[in-house]
Design a protein around this motif. Sequence first.
Motif, PDB file in Angstrom:
ATOM      1  N   THR A  75       0.843  -1.188   0.000  1.00  0.00           N
ATOM      2  CA  THR A  75       0.000   0.000   0.000  1.00  0.00           C
ATOM      3  C   THR A  75       0.876   1.234   0.000  1.00  0.00           C
ATOM      4  O   THR A  75       1.827   1.333   0.783  1.00  0.00           O
ATOM      5  CB  THR A  75      -0.919   0.024   1.233  1.00  0.00           C
ATOM      6  OG1 THR A  75      -1.762  -1.133   1.211  1.00  0.00           O
ATOM      7  CG2 THR A  75      -1.800   1.272   1.242  1.00  0.00           C
ATOM      8  N   ARG A  78       0.119   8.164   1.707  1.00  0.00           N
ATOM      9  CA  ARG A  78      -0.857   9.146   1.256  1.00  0.00           C
ATOM     10  C   ARG A  78      -0.189  10.157   0.332  1.00  0.00           C
ATOM     11  O   ARG A  78       1.030  10.382   0.402  1.00  0.00           O
ATOM     12  CB  ARG A  78      -1.496   9.831   2.452  1.00  0.00           C
ATOM     13  CG  ARG A  78      -2.246   8.861   3.368  1.00  0.00           C
ATOM     14  CD  ARG A  78      -3.030   9.613   4.410  1.00  0.00           C
ATOM     15  NE  ARG A  78      -4.044  10.452   3.781  1.00  0.00           N
ATOM     16  CZ  ARG A  78      -4.832  11.302   4.451  1.00  0.00           C
ATOM     17  NH1 ARG A  78      -4.687  11.419   5.765  1.00  0.00           N
ATOM     18  NH2 ARG A  78      -5.729  12.027   3.824  1.00  0.00           N
ATOM     19  N   ASP A  80      -0.160  13.412   0.121  1.00  0.00           N
ATOM     20  CA  ASP A  80       0.187  14.769   0.531  1.00  0.00           C
ATOM     21  C   ASP A  80       1.687  15.000   0.636  1.00  0.00           C
ATOM     22  O   ASP A  80       2.139  16.148   0.679  1.00  0.00           O
ATOM     23  CB  ASP A  80      -0.497  15.137   1.853  1.00  0.00           C
ATOM     24  CG  ASP A  80      -0.295  14.109   2.938  1.00  0.00           C
ATOM     25  OD1 ASP A  80       0.343  13.075   2.683  1.00  0.00           O
ATOM     26  OD2 ASP A  80      -0.782  14.340   4.064  1.00  0.00           O
ATOM     27  N   PRO A 108      -3.847   4.322  -0.835  1.00  0.00           N
ATOM     28  CA  PRO A 108      -4.258   4.215   0.565  1.00  0.00           C
ATOM     29  C   PRO A 108      -5.765   4.231   0.779  1.00  0.00           C
ATOM     30  O   PRO A 108      -6.263   3.588   1.694  1.00  0.00           O
ATOM     31  CB  PRO A 108      -3.577   5.414   1.238  1.00  0.00           C
ATOM     32  CG  PRO A 108      -3.198   6.337   0.135  1.00  0.00           C
ATOM     33  CD  PRO A 108      -2.981   5.484  -1.077  1.00  0.00           C
ATOM     34  N   SER A 109      -6.502   4.969  -0.047  1.00  0.00           N
ATOM     35  CA  SER A 109      -7.959   5.014   0.097  1.00  0.00           C
ATOM     36  C   SER A 109      -8.575   5.664  -1.127  1.00  0.00           C
ATOM     37  O   SER A 109      -7.913   6.398  -1.877  1.00  0.00           O
ATOM     38  CB  SER A 109      -8.367   5.813   1.352  1.00  0.00           C
ATOM     39  OG  SER A 109      -8.111   7.196   1.161  1.00  0.00           O
ATOM     40  N   THR A 111     -10.756   7.962  -0.841  1.00  0.00           N
ATOM     41  CA  THR A 111     -10.787   9.375  -0.467  1.00  0.00           C
ATOM     42  C   THR A 111      -9.529  10.092  -0.929  1.00  0.00           C
ATOM     43  O   THR A 111      -9.585  11.223  -1.432  1.00  0.00           O
ATOM     44  CB  THR A 111     -10.946   9.523   1.049  1.00  0.00           C
ATOM     45  OG1 THR A 111     -12.165   8.893   1.459  1.00  0.00           O
ATOM     46  CG2 THR A 111     -10.985  10.987   1.463  1.00  0.00           C
ATOM     47  N   ASP A 112      -8.371   9.435  -0.791  1.00  0.00           N
ATOM     48  CA  ASP A 112      -7.126  10.040  -1.254  1.00  0.00           C
ATOM     49  C   ASP A 112      -7.130  10.223  -2.761  1.00  0.00           C
ATOM     50  O   ASP A 112      -6.617  11.216  -3.282  1.00  0.00           O
ATOM     51  CB  ASP A 112      -5.932   9.183  -0.829  1.00  0.00           C
ATOM     52  CG  ASP A 112      -5.604   9.339   0.644  1.00  0.00           C
ATOM     53  OD1 ASP A 112      -5.470  10.480   1.099  1.00  0.00           O
ATOM     54  OD2 ASP A 112      -5.489   8.313   1.331  1.00  0.00           O
ATOM     55  N   SER A 115      -9.050  13.302  -3.677  1.00  0.00           N
ATOM     56  CA  SER A 115      -8.540  14.569  -3.141  1.00  0.00           C
ATOM     57  C   SER A 115      -7.856  15.361  -4.247  1.00  0.00           C
ATOM     58  O   SER A 115      -7.613  14.840  -5.347  1.00  0.00           O
ATOM     59  CB  SER A 115      -7.539  14.275  -2.021  1.00  0.00           C
ATOM     60  OG  SER A 115      -6.328  13.746  -2.562  1.00  0.00           O
ATOM     61  N   GLY A 118      -5.081  13.550  -5.650  1.00  0.00           N
ATOM     62  CA  GLY A 118      -5.385  12.222  -6.154  1.00  0.00           C
ATOM     63  C   GLY A 118      -4.855  11.925  -7.543  1.00  0.00           C
ATOM     64  O   GLY A 118      -4.261  10.857  -7.768  1.00  0.00           O
ATOM     65  N   LEU A 121      -1.190  11.176  -7.402  1.00  0.00           N
ATOM     66  CA  LEU A 121      -0.985   9.851  -6.804  1.00  0.00           C
ATOM     67  C   LEU A 121      -1.218   8.756  -7.834  1.00  0.00           C
ATOM     68  O   LEU A 121      -0.378   7.855  -8.012  1.00  0.00           O
ATOM     69  CB  LEU A 121      -1.946   9.672  -5.621  1.00  0.00           C
ATOM     70  CG  LEU A 121      -2.218   8.235  -5.132  1.00  0.00           C
ATOM     71  CD1 LEU A 121      -0.968   7.626  -4.534  1.00  0.00           C
ATOM     72  CD2 LEU A 121      -3.365   8.216  -4.128  1.00  0.00           C
TER      73      LEU A 121
END
Length: 288
Positions: A75, A78, A80, A108-109, A111-112, A115, A118, A121
């Motif tokens: 995984t 995040r 950020d 990671p999720s 939601t990330d 964002s 995102g 990422l």
Amino acid sequence: MTMSLSKLGLGTAQFGLDQPPGARGRPREAEARDILSTAGRSGMSVLEVARGSATADTLLRSALPQPNPFRITLTSIRPDRGPDALEAELRAQMTRLGVERVDTVIAPSATDLLSPQGPVLWNKLRELKDAGVCQRIGVPVYASDDPVGIARRFKPDVVQAPASLLDQRLLIDGSLAAIAGLGVEVHLRSIFLNGVLFLPPDRAPSHLKAAAGRISRARRLIAEGKSDPLQAALGFALSRPEASAVLVGVTSAAEMSAIAAAAMSPPPDLDWDEMAIDDPDALSWAAA
């Protein structure tokens, strides 16, 4: 090796390699070695390595069977901290684990991914896949994340999703079938619903008191079907056609042996529909 066992995957989050020795003072590394040895001999395919300390990764490396029989999933951190840090952290963990590439890297999720960071990422994960660092990239989802929308938007190779004989929301509404229909591997997690099925109803967490009657009914139906909660939970998850893999967690070699034995048994003939909990608030807590 049976088809069920090849579909079964193991998570390392419960190994406790960051913690002091376990029961009877046995070193965590020794327990992990026995767990992984049993899993490898049984034919389990996926190993999801939790994000932990450098020490935990090093101990896990020494516990892995050689040659390594598992498809390893990692995984990412995040987004950020930026894409360079994300890649550096992944490569450092792989070095500690002694592997040059892994099968899957998971965001990671959801939601990330949604964002502002995102897209950066996801682009970095795609770059790592193109570079051969991993073969697949994926995302974990919850029922509240619009899983089908996430799959259509990002086109992951893998989606991890909670599903169990008590929490059937993403199966009943057809979400996981739709995701699998997009050519995405579905990996089921939380199939034991944080152990709720193994607790007497009067010991269920306060969040699940409203569902105590349904839990009692499920346990009664399982007993009447001459099965047990472990065999029923595994049988339900492994029999799902939507699932390419089913992830479980264990804390001891004895638990690993029990899961392997239960997975080799034919799925019990039970009325799964009668066991589903329909309380979204309770399920959102328990499936976390």
